[in-house]
Write an enzyme that holds these catalytic residues in place. Structure first.
Site, short mmCIF file in Angstrom:
data_model
loop_
_atom_site.label_atom_id
_atom_site.label_comp_id
_atom_site.label_asym_id
_atom_site.label_seq_id
_atom_site.Cartn_x
_atom_site.Cartn_y
_atom_site.Cartn_z
N ASP A 179 -3.65 144.96 65.24
CA ASP A 179 -2.90 145.95 66.02
C ASP A 179 -3.51 147.32 65.73
OD1 ASP A 179 -0.65 147.23 67.51
OD2 ASP A 179 0.21 145.22 67.29
N HIS A 250 -3.65 148.24 71.90
CA HIS A 250 -3.27 147.95 70.50
C HIS A 250 -4.52 147.66 69.66
CE1 HIS A 250 1.10 148.04 70.75
NE2 HIS A 250 1.05 147.33 71.85
N GLU A 314 1.37 146.61 76.86
CA GLU A 314 1.43 148.00 76.41
C GLU A 314 0.02 148.60 76.31
OE1 GLU A 314 5.57 147.94 73.82
OE2 GLU A 314 3.69 147.53 72.77
#
Length: 510
Positions: A179, A250, A314
């Site tokens: 991440d 990410h 995202e």
């Protein structure tokens, strides 16, 4: 005729179970009669029971405790089993080796809770109640995700985590390895991913009460041997380890290690010390796709899981919008705008995994944005589950208001730090239906199951992980295996099951 009693307090609840009077006693003379192909299951039984009981459970043609694989039991599927316990004999049957592993966890739960202890329990009688149990799971995918990118956990704890998953017949351990805040998976061609990307420095903390900054230096990475060993350990317990390597968003930790993979190769970045969604994403030039394929080659080499998770959610597209190279790539691919590079990028990655015989998995924010060869995890809204299924995706329901265990489980002011948001209590997890009520038969057939998530921005220790996970994961395991069960019935079984968690030393919520 033996008197029938109530169903045993098992979690998850068996499909059919009848308790009868009497017991089978496991003792030093108990031997195992092993059918062809059952030795791995027998070895697991010995391994799990030895610490508390000290019983050798030797193989013998005359053994009273029989393990059998029978291809004629096809109705039991891959994970189902049939267990018969009489005063002088035990018979565990399945069509597939995994079914025997599930049955062994039921046998562990039928024994006194002390059987789960890690230390000898002298003076305990190891009694199995006489019973007839036939058991088949409602859903094949019953998962638990642990984020080790935000806060690293040693592989010794991951084995412990797997042990408790297996007790609850969880089938998938989703290991979130990368991440913005850390990269934990070694890749031989890119050593800086863990050397640099595996460590974040001290940073200024946000204002009092802020959840914006962590502020604390942190690091850690696994070796290839540790991860391969974890995969074998989990497989021996019937648990598949599915890795997640995030892309194209990410990825701040990867860009800290290799800036040339970003949209601003001249820029030097740190491993992110903030929580939330970072706006730095991978570029879309050929070197980036080569990087992703090289990483995934090594991931597939370590993890035999049929499913490989690539995140995908995202992903801010601002950098692509401002990048000349990204805009040119969009034009060259015939895309309407740079934002459409998100689907194109995941399509490239998905095609690569499919060509290698794997199934790509991604998080869906709407249920409709991932390429059609992706298995979809829907988390934002229950309606997205149906959207994805109707598009033809296999779907895992991971609705955040029922499966995200990083939310607090009560509004008690003494609860430890948790993800900001409303409480997700035990009853909310138990009530979550993976298959929407308005799903037609075709869409319902694409629902693989459900999964719990534990993101670790605010979770640093194994004790905190277990406090947030149990007993809420018991409710998810029950729903995923058994389907809908009555709340009072579940609570009654859970009240007895907590003694097993205590015997294991699980630091559970009261």
């Amino acid at each position: 005729m033996p008197a029938h009693r109530s169903v045993p307090a098992l979690i998850p609840r068996p499909t059919r179970a009848v308790l009868r009077s009497g017991h089978f006693t496991l003792d030093a003379d108990t031997a195992l009669h092993l059918g062809a192909g059952t030795e791995p299951a027998a070895e697991l039984l010995r391994t799990l029971l030895a610490p508390a009981t000290g019983l050798p459970l030797r193989p013998s043609p005359d053994g009273q405790f029989a393990l059998t694989l029978d291809s004629g039991l096809g109705d039991l599927g891959e994970e189902g089993y049939a267990l018969t316990i009489d005063p002088h004999a035990v018979l565990l049957r399945a069509a597939h080796p995994t079914g025997l592993l599930r049955g062994i966890q039921t046998i562990r739960q039928l024994l006194p809770p002390q059987a789960l202890s890690a230390i000898p329990q002298p003076g305990t009688r190891w009694l199995l109640p006489c019973a007839d149990i036939d058991d088949v799971p409602r859903h094949p995918w019953r998962g638990a995700m642990l984020d080790v990118a935000r806060h690293f956990q040693p592989v010794s704890y991951l084995r412990r985590y797997v042990d408790v998953l297996a007790l609850h017949k969880i089938s998938v351990f989703h290991l979130h390895l990368t991440d913005d805040q850390g990269w934990r998976m070694p890749v031989s061609a890119f050593p800086k991913l863990t050397e640099i990307g595996g460590h974040r420095a001290e940073s200024p903390k946000g204002p009092a009460g802020s959840d914006t900054y962590d502020g604390i230096p942190h690091g850690g990475a696994y070796t290839r041997a540790e991860l391969a060993g974890l995969v074998r350990y989990a497989a021996a317990r019937g648990v598949t380890v599915m890795p997640e390597i995030e892309m194209p968003g990410h990825v701040r930790a990867a860009l800290a290690a290799y800036p040339q993979l970003g949209n601003h190769p001249e820029r030097s970045l740190d491993v992110w010390t903030r929580w939330g969604v970072c706006d730095t994403v991978l570029g879309v030039h050929p070197e980036v796709l080569d990087f992703c394929r090289t990483v995934l080659d090594e991931v597939m080499d370590v993890f035999p899981s049929p499913y490989i998770h690539v995140g995908g959610e995202e992903c801010p597209t601002t950098e692509w919008t401002h990048s000349v190279a990204a805009r040119e790539r969009a034009v060259a691919q015939g895309l309407p705008n740079p934002e459409a590079l998100h689907g194109w990028f995941l399509g490239q990655i998905g095609d690569f995994l499919v060509r290698h015989g794997r199934r790509p998995v991604g998080w869906a924010e709407t249920g409709a944005e991932l390429p059609l060869d992706f298995t979809v995890m829907t988390w934002r809204d229950p309606s997205h589950t149906l959207t994805a299924a109707r598009r033809g995706h296999p779907v895992v329901s991971a609705y955040h208001r029922a499966t995200y265990l990083d939310y607090a489980q009560s509004d008690d002011p003494h609860e430890p730090p948790a993800q900001p948001g409303a409480v997700v209590d035990l009853r909310a997890v138990h009530a979550h239906a993976p298959v929407p009520e308005d799903a037609d038969a075709q869409a319902a057939g694409r629902l693989l199951g459900t999964q719990a998530q534990l993101w670790t921005e605010f979770v640093t220790t194994p004790a905190h992980i277990e406090y947030l996970t149990y007993p809420r994961l018991c409710a998810l395991a029950d729903r995923g295996w058994s389907g809908a069960t009555d709340w009072a019935d579940f609570r009654s079984r859970l009240d007895e099951h907590t003694a097993r968690l205590d015997a294991l030393g699980v630091q559970r919520h009261p």
